[in-house]
Design an enzyme around this catalytic site. Structure first.
Site, short mmCIF file in Angstrom:
data_model
loop_
_atom_site.label_atom_id
_atom_site.label_comp_id
_atom_site.label_asym_id
_atom_site.label_seq_id
_atom_site.Cartn_x
_atom_site.Cartn_y
_atom_site.Cartn_z
N PHE A 80 0.85 -1.20 0.00
CA PHE A 80 0.00 0.00 0.00
C PHE A 80 0.89 1.25 0.00
O PHE A 80 1.93 1.28 0.66
CB PHE A 80 -0.87 -0.04 1.26
CG PHE A 80 -1.99 0.94 1.26
CD1 PHE A 80 -3.17 0.68 0.58
CD2 PHE A 80 -1.88 2.14 1.94
CE1 PHE A 80 -4.22 1.59 0.58
CE2 PHE A 80 -2.92 3.06 1.95
CZ PHE A 80 -4.09 2.78 1.27
N ASP A 140 1.00 -5.39 8.11
CA ASP A 140 -0.11 -4.45 7.95
C ASP A 140 -1.38 -5.28 7.77
O ASP A 140 -1.50 -6.03 6.79
CB ASP A 140 0.15 -3.54 6.75
CG ASP A 140 -0.91 -2.45 6.61
OD1 ASP A 140 -2.08 -2.72 6.95
OD2 ASP A 140 -0.56 -1.35 6.15
N TYR A 171 -11.56 1.31 10.17
CA TYR A 171 -12.72 1.84 9.44
C TYR A 171 -13.08 0.97 8.25
O TYR A 171 -14.04 1.26 7.56
CB TYR A 171 -12.47 3.29 9.00
CG TYR A 171 -11.16 3.53 8.27
CD1 TYR A 171 -11.02 3.20 6.94
CD2 TYR A 171 -10.07 4.07 8.95
CE1 TYR A 171 -9.82 3.40 6.28
CE2 TYR A 171 -8.87 4.28 8.30
CZ TYR A 171 -8.75 3.94 6.97
OH TYR A 171 -7.55 4.13 6.34
N LYS A 172 -12.30 -0.08 7.99
CA LYS A 172 -12.62 -0.99 6.87
C LYS A 172 -13.55 -2.08 7.39
O LYS A 172 -14.71 -1.82 7.65
CB LYS A 172 -11.31 -1.50 6.27
CG LYS A 172 -10.55 -0.34 5.59
CD LYS A 172 -9.18 -0.70 5.05
CE LYS A 172 -8.58 0.54 4.36
NZ LYS A 172 -7.16 0.38 4.07
N ARG A 215 -12.67 -3.08 -8.05
CA ARG A 215 -12.46 -3.83 -6.82
C ARG A 215 -13.81 -4.04 -6.13
O ARG A 215 -14.51 -3.08 -5.81
CB ARG A 215 -11.49 -3.06 -5.92
CG ARG A 215 -10.70 -3.94 -4.99
CD ARG A 215 -9.64 -3.15 -4.26
NE ARG A 215 -10.22 -2.03 -3.52
CZ ARG A 215 -9.66 -1.45 -2.46
NH1 ARG A 215 -8.48 -1.89 -2.02
NH2 ARG A 215 -10.23 -0.44 -1.86
C1 LIG Z 1 -6.33 1.49 4.14
C2 LIG Z 1 -4.90 1.16 4.33
C3 LIG Z 1 -4.05 2.03 5.02
C4 LIG Z 1 -4.59 3.34 5.51
O1 LIG Z 1 -3.74 4.10 6.26
P1 LIG Z 1 -4.35 5.40 6.99
O2 LIG Z 1 -3.26 5.94 7.77
O3 LIG Z 1 -5.55 4.94 7.76
O4 LIG Z 1 -4.82 6.33 5.91
C5 LIG Z 1 -2.74 1.64 5.24
N1 LIG Z 1 -2.29 0.43 4.79
C6 LIG Z 1 -3.09 -0.42 4.10
C7 LIG Z 1 -2.57 -1.74 3.64
C8 LIG Z 1 -4.41 -0.08 3.84
O5 LIG Z 1 -5.19 -0.90 3.16
#
Ligand SMILES: *Cc1c(COP(=O)(O)O)cnc(C)c1O
Length: 406
Positions: free
Chosen positions: A126, A203, A228-229, A377
Site C-alpha cells: 500500500f 499491515d 474503518y474498513k 475492486r
Molecule cells: C487502508 C490502508 C491504510 C490506511 O492508512 P491510513 O493511515 O488509515 O490512511 C494503510 N495500509 C493499508 C494496507 C491499507 O489498506
C-alpha cells in the site's frame, strides 16, 4: 449459465444472513462493494454516540478521563486481540492513524536492529507503507530492498527468502494485498524474516475483521491495522498497533508524548516510557472515534471470526463464479487469486474500461472502487453483504460494460 437464482439458496442457507439487517442502509437497494474501504455503520451506533455525547461527555465532563477514557485504548486493544487478532492481552493499543503507527513501529524496529542496514518491502505494498518506509530509510541512512510482485498476486515465500539476509533489519508486509486480495502466508513469511534475524511488521488493514489472524501463534513481532474498513469504526477511526510482549521492554517509539509516558500526570521534567504497550501512545486518545468499532467488535465476537471468514470465502467465491459466467465472455479478467485459500475478502476484476465503468456504476447506486491499472475492486464485507447483492451488482457491471462497448 449457472442457476440465475443461485443467490436465493446461498442467502437462505447463510447462517450469518440475519446480521445484515443490523447495518444502516441494508434495507436500501444500493449495492455496496466497498465495505473493505469504509464499512457501513451499525444501527446501534448512532444512538450510542448520541448517548455518549449526552451522558458521558456532557454529563461526566473531564471526570470521564478517570472513569475509563484513559484506559480505553488498551481496553479496546485487548478486545481486538481477543476477537480478531489472536493476541493475548497487553500487546495491542488503539490510537493515531495506520500511517502514524507504521512510522512509530518501523522506527522502533530499525532502532532495535543496530548495524543492519535494510528494510525489505514489496513494490505493490500500500502506498502509505512504502512512503513511510522510504522516509525512514532517508532519515536513518538505510536502504529499501524492494520485492517485485505480480500485481494479480503478492509476496511469496521464495521471493522473501531471496530478499532477506544478514543486513535486513525489518520486513514490512501486508497480510491481504489491497489490490489483488492476495493472502500472504503470514506464519511462513514471519519465520523466514526471523531466520534472517530480522523483525517483521504486518499491515492488517485488509484482514482485521475479515480474515482470522493468529499473531501470537505465528510469533509476529509487530502489526498495525485500521478500523474503518472491516471493523466499521467510521471515517478516520483510529488504528491499532500490536507489539509482541517479548519486545515491550526493548522497543521505544519516536513520538515521545505524555500519554505514553510512565506517569502522565506527574508532568515531570523528562520523558520515560510507560511499561507495556501504553508506551506506544503519544497524545490524547481519540475516544469518540473508538466507539463505533466497539459495536462492530461485539458483533464479530457474537458471529465468530471463523464464521465470518467462512462467509467471506463463500461471497468471494460466488463473485468469481458470477464474473466467470457474466463478465469473462465480454473480456473481463480476474486479477485476484482463484484459490480462496490465497484470497482475502475482495475480488478485483480487470477490463480496460473499468475506470469509466466505476464512475457509471456510482451513478446507479452500485459502489465498488477502482484501482489502477483497470481494476474494479469488489469488496464484500461479510456481515453486511448478501449473495443477492453480489449478483445484482455484477449484473449491473455487465449491463454498464455492454452499454459502453455497444
Ligand atoms: C487502508 C490502508 C491504510 C490506511 O492508512 P491510513 O493511515 O488509515 O490512511 C494503510 N495500509 C493499508 C494496507 C491499507 O489498506
Amino acid at each position: 449459465m449457472t442457476d440465475p437464482a443461485g443467490h436465493h439458496a446461498l442467502d437462505a442457507d447463510d447462517p450469518l444472513a440475519p446480521y445484515r439487517d443490523r447495518f444502516v442502509g441494508a434495507d436500501q437497494p444500493l449495492v455496496y462493494f466497498d465495505g473493505n474501504s469504509l464499512g457501513r455503520p451499525l444501527a446501534v451506533t448512532g444512538p450510542r454516540l448520541a448517548r455518549f455525547v449526552e451522558a458521558e461527555w456532557g454529563g461526566r465532563l473531564i471526570r470521564g478521563w478517570d472513569e475509563g477514557w484513559l484506559e480505553l485504548p488498551q481496553v479496546i486493544g485487548d478486545d481486538l486481540g481477543r476477537v480478531v487478532l489472536g493476541a493475548a492481552p497487553g500487546q495491542t493499543v488503539v490510537g493515531d492513524s495506520t500511517t502514524v503507527l507504521l512510522y512509530k513501529l518501523m522506527r522502533a524496529a530499525v532502532a532495535a536492529r543496530p548495524g543492519r542496514t535494510e528494510i525489505v518491502i514489496d513494490r505493490d505494498n500500500f502506498p502509505t507503507d512504502r512512503y513511510v518506509a522510504a522516509g525512514i530509510a532517508d532519515e536513518c541512512g538505510l536502504t529499501l530492498r524492494w520485492i517485485d510482485v505480480d500485481l494479480d498476486a503478492g509476496v511469496t515465500a521464495a521471493q522473501l527468502e531471496a530478499a532477506v539476509g544478514p543486513d535486513t533489519a525489518l520486513v514490512v508486509l501486508s497480510h491481504v494485498a489491497y489490490r489483488s486480495a492476495w493472502l500472504a502466508d503470514l506464519p511462513a513469511l514471519t519465520a523466514i524474516a526471523h531466520d534472517a534475524g530480522a523483525l517483521v511488521l504486518w499491515d492488517l488493514c485488509h484482514s482485521a475483521g475479515s480474515v482470522p489472524v493468529a499473531l501470537d501463534a505465528a510469533g509476529v513481532d509487530l502489526a498495525v491495522g485500521c478500523t474503518y474498513k472491516y471493523l466499521n469504526g467510521g471515517p478516520g477511526a483510529p488504528a491499532f498497533a500490536y507489539v509482541a510482549s517479548r519486545h515491550l521492554g526493548e522497543l521505544t517509539q519516536p513520538i515521545q508524548g505524555w500519554m505514553g509516558a510512565v506517569d502522565t500526570f506527574l508532568m515531570g521534567p523528562t520523558y520515560a516510557p510507560a511499561p507495556g504497550i501504553r508506551r506506544f501512545l503519544s497524545g490524547t486518545p481519540p475516544i469518540v472515534g473508538m466507539l463505533a468499532m466497539q459495536d462492530m467488535l461485539a458483533l464479530v465476537e457474537e458471529a465468530g471470526i471463523d464464521a465470518v471468514r467462512t462467509k467471506s470465502v463463500a461471497l468471494t467465491s460466488y463473485a468469481v463464479d458470477v464474473a466467470d459466467e457474466l463478465l469473462a465472455p465480454i473480456g473481463v479478467t480476474l486479477a485476484s487469486p482463484r484459490d480462496p485459500a490465497l484470497r482475502g475478502g475482495h475480488v478485483t476484476l480487470n477490463h480496460p474500461l473499468m475506470r469509466e465503468v466505476t464512475a457509471a456504476l456510482w451513478q446507479r447506486d452500485v459502489i465498488p472502487d477502482y484501482r489502477d491499472p483497470h481494476g474494479l475492486r469488489i469488496g464484500l464485507s461479510p456481515l453486511s453483504t448478501s449473495f443477492a447483492e453480489v449478483r445484482r451488482g455484477l449484473e449491473l457491471v455487465r449491463e454498464t460494460l455492454e452499454q459502453m462497448t455497444a
